[in-house]
Design a protein around this motif. Structure first.
Motif, PDB file in Angstrom:
ATOM      1  N   UNK A   1       7.881  -6.420   1.564  1.00 30.92           N
ATOM      2  CA  UNK A   1       8.809  -5.484   0.913  1.00 30.92           C
ATOM      3  C   UNK A   1       8.654  -5.544  -0.607  1.00 30.92           C
ATOM      4  N   UNK A   2       8.402  -6.764  -1.110  1.00 25.88           N
ATOM      5  CA  UNK A   2       8.251  -6.891  -2.561  1.00 25.88           C
ATOM      6  C   UNK A   2       7.019  -6.135  -3.049  1.00 25.88           C
ATOM      7  N   UNK A   3       5.961  -6.103  -2.222  1.00 23.20           N
ATOM      8  CA  UNK A   3       4.783  -5.295  -2.584  1.00 23.20           C
ATOM      9  C   UNK A   3       5.173  -3.823  -2.736  1.00 23.20           C
TER      10      UNK A   3
ATOM     11  N   UNK B   1       3.174   1.084 -15.307  1.00 23.75           N
ATOM     12  CA  UNK B   1       2.651  -0.231 -15.692  1.00 23.75           C
ATOM     13  C   UNK B   1       1.989  -0.885 -14.482  1.00 23.75           C
ATOM     14  N   UNK B   2       1.458  -2.072 -14.697  1.00 28.65           N
ATOM     15  CA  UNK B   2       0.914  -2.873 -13.596  1.00 28.65           C
ATOM     16  C   UNK B   2       1.604  -4.231 -13.651  1.00 28.65           C
ATOM     17  N   UNK B   3       2.609  -4.390 -12.812  1.00 29.35           N
ATOM     18  CA  UNK B   3       3.360  -5.646 -12.802  1.00 29.35           C
ATOM     19  C   UNK B   3       2.422  -6.777 -12.372  1.00 29.35           C
ATOM     20  N   UNK B   4       2.251  -7.790 -13.231  1.00 34.46           N
ATOM     21  CA  UNK B   4       1.256  -8.848 -12.925  1.00 34.46           C
ATOM     22  C   UNK B   4       1.800  -9.900 -11.970  1.00 34.46           C
ATOM     23  N   UNK B   5       2.063  -9.487 -10.755  1.00 33.47           N
ATOM     24  CA  UNK B   5       2.701 -10.385  -9.790  1.00 33.47           C
ATOM     25  C   UNK B   5       1.869 -11.642  -9.555  1.00 33.47           C
ATOM     26  N   UNK B   6       0.557 -11.464  -9.492  1.00 32.40           N
ATOM     27  CA  UNK B   6      -0.296 -12.636  -9.231  1.00 32.40           C
ATOM     28  C   UNK B   6      -0.185 -13.656 -10.359  1.00 32.40           C
ATOM     29  N   UNK B   7      -0.200 -13.173 -11.595  1.00 29.80           N
ATOM     30  CA  UNK B   7      -0.097 -14.097 -12.741  1.00 29.80           C
ATOM     31  C   UNK B   7       1.266 -14.777 -12.737  1.00 29.80           C
ATOM     32  N   UNK B   8       2.308 -14.019 -12.422  1.00 30.03           N
ATOM     33  CA  UNK B   8       3.648 -14.622 -12.364  1.00 30.03           C
ATOM     34  C   UNK B   8       3.692 -15.714 -11.298  1.00 30.03           C
TER      35      UNK B   8
ATOM     36  N   UNK C   1      -3.177  -7.745  -7.322  1.00 23.63           N
ATOM     37  CA  UNK C   1      -3.345  -8.417  -6.041  1.00 23.63           C
ATOM     38  C   UNK C   1      -3.155  -7.513  -4.839  1.00 23.63           C
ATOM     39  N   UNK C   2      -2.995  -6.244  -5.080  1.00 24.40           N
ATOM     40  CA  UNK C   2      -2.874  -5.304  -3.970  1.00 24.40           C
ATOM     41  C   UNK C   2      -3.363  -3.937  -4.435  1.00 24.40           C
ATOM     42  N   UNK C   3      -3.620  -3.073  -3.477  1.00 31.01           N
ATOM     43  CA  UNK C   3      -3.983  -1.693  -3.805  1.00 31.01           C
ATOM     44  C   UNK C   3      -3.420  -0.775  -2.731  1.00 31.01           C
ATOM     45  N   UNK C   4      -3.129   0.444  -3.141  1.00 34.28           N
ATOM     46  CA  UNK C   4      -2.669   1.472  -2.208  1.00 34.28           C
ATOM     47  C   UNK C   4      -3.769   2.521  -2.125  1.00 34.28           C
ATOM     48  N   UNK C   5      -4.105   2.911  -0.900  1.00 38.60           N
ATOM     49  CA  UNK C   5      -5.156   3.895  -0.684  1.00 38.60           C
ATOM     50  C   UNK C   5      -4.661   4.952   0.304  1.00 38.60           C
ATOM     51  N   UNK C   6      -5.384   6.059   0.339  1.00 40.94           N
ATOM     52  CA  UNK C   6      -5.225   6.975   1.466  1.00 40.94           C
ATOM     53  C   UNK C   6      -6.530   6.988   2.243  1.00 40.94           C
ATOM     54  N   UNK C   7      -6.408   7.161   3.536  1.00 40.40           N
ATOM     55  CA  UNK C   7      -7.565   7.299   4.401  1.00 40.40           C
ATOM     56  C   UNK C   7      -7.495   8.629   5.121  1.00 40.40           C
TER      57      UNK C   7
ATOM     58  N   UNK D   1      -3.751  -6.099   0.621  1.00 45.22           N
ATOM     59  CA  UNK D   1      -3.729  -7.226  -0.315  1.00 45.22           C
ATOM     60  C   UNK D   1      -5.162  -7.663  -0.576  1.00 45.22           C
ATOM     61  N   UNK D   2      -5.420  -8.138  -1.774  1.00 49.10           N
ATOM     62  CA  UNK D   2      -6.742  -8.669  -2.097  1.00 49.10           C
ATOM     63  C   UNK D   2      -6.600 -10.172  -2.311  1.00 49.10           C
ATOM     64  N   UNK D   3      -7.135 -10.945  -1.379  1.00 47.41           N
ATOM     65  CA  UNK D   3      -6.979 -12.403  -1.397  1.00 47.41           C
ATOM     66  C   UNK D   3      -8.327 -13.091  -1.593  1.00 47.41           C
TER      67      UNK D   3
END
Lengths: 96, 155
Positions: A39-41, A53-60, B104-110, B127-129
Motif C-alpha cells: 500500500x505504501x508503494x 517528485x521522486x520520493x527516495x524511499x530506498x534511501x530513507x 525502487x519501483x516502477x509503474x508500467x502499462x502492458x 519492485x526492483x530488488x
C-alpha cells in the motif's frame, strides 16, 4: 493551496482503506495507520505524481536500517510532509 | 512461448528507455499440459498467463533501464482487461510502456495485440530488488541475449 500534510493525507485516504479523519500530523504511516509495504508503494506513486517528485524511499529505508535516522523522520505524517516539501523545494531550486 | 516453464516472450524486437515491444507465439494445444486443463475440449490461453506475459515484457523493459543491475518483480496488477480469447498457435505482439520510474519501483502499462486487434491491457507495479543470487543474474542476462537484447557484461 492545501498544505502538504492535507494533500498527502487525502492521497492516503483515497489510496488505502484508512479513513481521512484518522490521519493526523502525529500518525505513523505504518504503526498507526496500518499501511503495509505494498500500500505504501501505491501511496508513494500517488505522492510522486501529485507533487512531481521522486520520493527516495530506498534511501530513507537505508538510513533507518543503518541507524543514521529514526523511522519517525520519514514515516510520521508531519515529518513526511516536511520531507515532501523539501523535495519539492529542491526540485524548484535553480541548478548551478 | 513455453508456458510450463513460464518463458512467455519469444523475441524482443525493440526496446528503448520507455518502451519495449516483443513477439511470441502461443504453443499448439496438443500435448501441452496447460491446455489439458484450460480448458478440456476447448483450449484457451489462461488470462493469468496473458498478464504474466505483459509483466515479463515490463520486467525486460526495466532490466534494460537498470542495465541488469536489479531484478524487477511483480508487485501489483491493476485495471486488467482481457478483451478477447487467445487460442493455441496465435501470434502475439506484446508492448510495455514506462508510466513512472520511482525509487525502487516502477509503474508500467502492458498491452497485447494479435493480428492488429487488442487482446488485453494492464497497469503493473514492479519492485526492483537486488538479484538474490549471482546465478540468477547471469541466467537473466543470458536469457536476455537469447531474446535479442544487447547486454553488457557486469563491471
Amino acid at each position: 493551496m492545501a498544505s502538504a500534510f492535507d494533500r498527502i493525507a487525502d492521497l492516503i485516504a483515497e489510496t488505502s482503506d484508512v479513513p481521512r479523519e484518522k490521519i493526523t500530523p502525529d500518525s505513523h504511516v505504518i504503526d498507526d495507520l496500518g499501511i503495509d509495504s505494498l500500500d505504501f508503494l501505491d501511496i508513494v506513486f500517488a505522492i510522486d505524481k501529485e507533487f512531481g517528485i521522486k520520493v527516495p524511499v530506498e534511501a530513507w529505508t537505508q538510513e533507518v536500517n543503518a541507524g543514521r535516522a529514526p523511522a519517525e523522520n520519514f514515516f510520521v505524517m508531519k515529518n513526511l510532509a516536511i520531507r515532501v516539501e523539501e523535495l519539492v523545494a529542491a526540485k524548484q531550486a535553480p541548478s548551478v | 512461448m513455453r508456458l510450463e516453464y513460464f518463458e512467455m516472450i519469444d523475441r524482443i524486437t525493440a526496446v528503448d528507455d520507455n518502451t519495449l515491444t516483443a513477439e511470441c507465439t502461443v504453443p499448439a494445444a496438443e500435448g501441452n499440459p496447460v491446455f489439458t486443463g484450460h480448458l478440456p475440449s476447448f483450449p484457451l490461453m489462461p488470462g493469468v498467463l496473458l498478464i504474466e506475459t505483459m509483466a515479463q515484457a515490463s520486467g525486460w523493459l526495466l532490466l534494460h533501464r537498470l542495465n541488469f543491475t536489479r531484478m524487477p518483480l511483480l508487485a501489483s496488477v491493476k485495471e486488467a482487461k482481457l478483451r478477447s480469447f487467445v487460442l493455441p498457435e496465435a501470434s502475439l505482439e506484446v508492448h510495455a510502456t514506462l508510466v513512472h520510474d520511482g525509487s525502487g519501483y516502477a509503474v508500467t502499462t502492458g498491452r497485447i495485440t494479435s493480428a492488429g486487434k487488442k487482446v488485453c491491457e494492464v497497469e503493473l507495479t514492479l519492485r526492483a530488488l537486488p538479484f538474490p543470487t549471482p546465478e540468477l543474474a547471469a541466467m537473466v542476462r543470458g536469457r536476455a541475449r537469447a531474446l535479442g537484447m544487447a547486454v553488457a557484461e557486469p563491471a
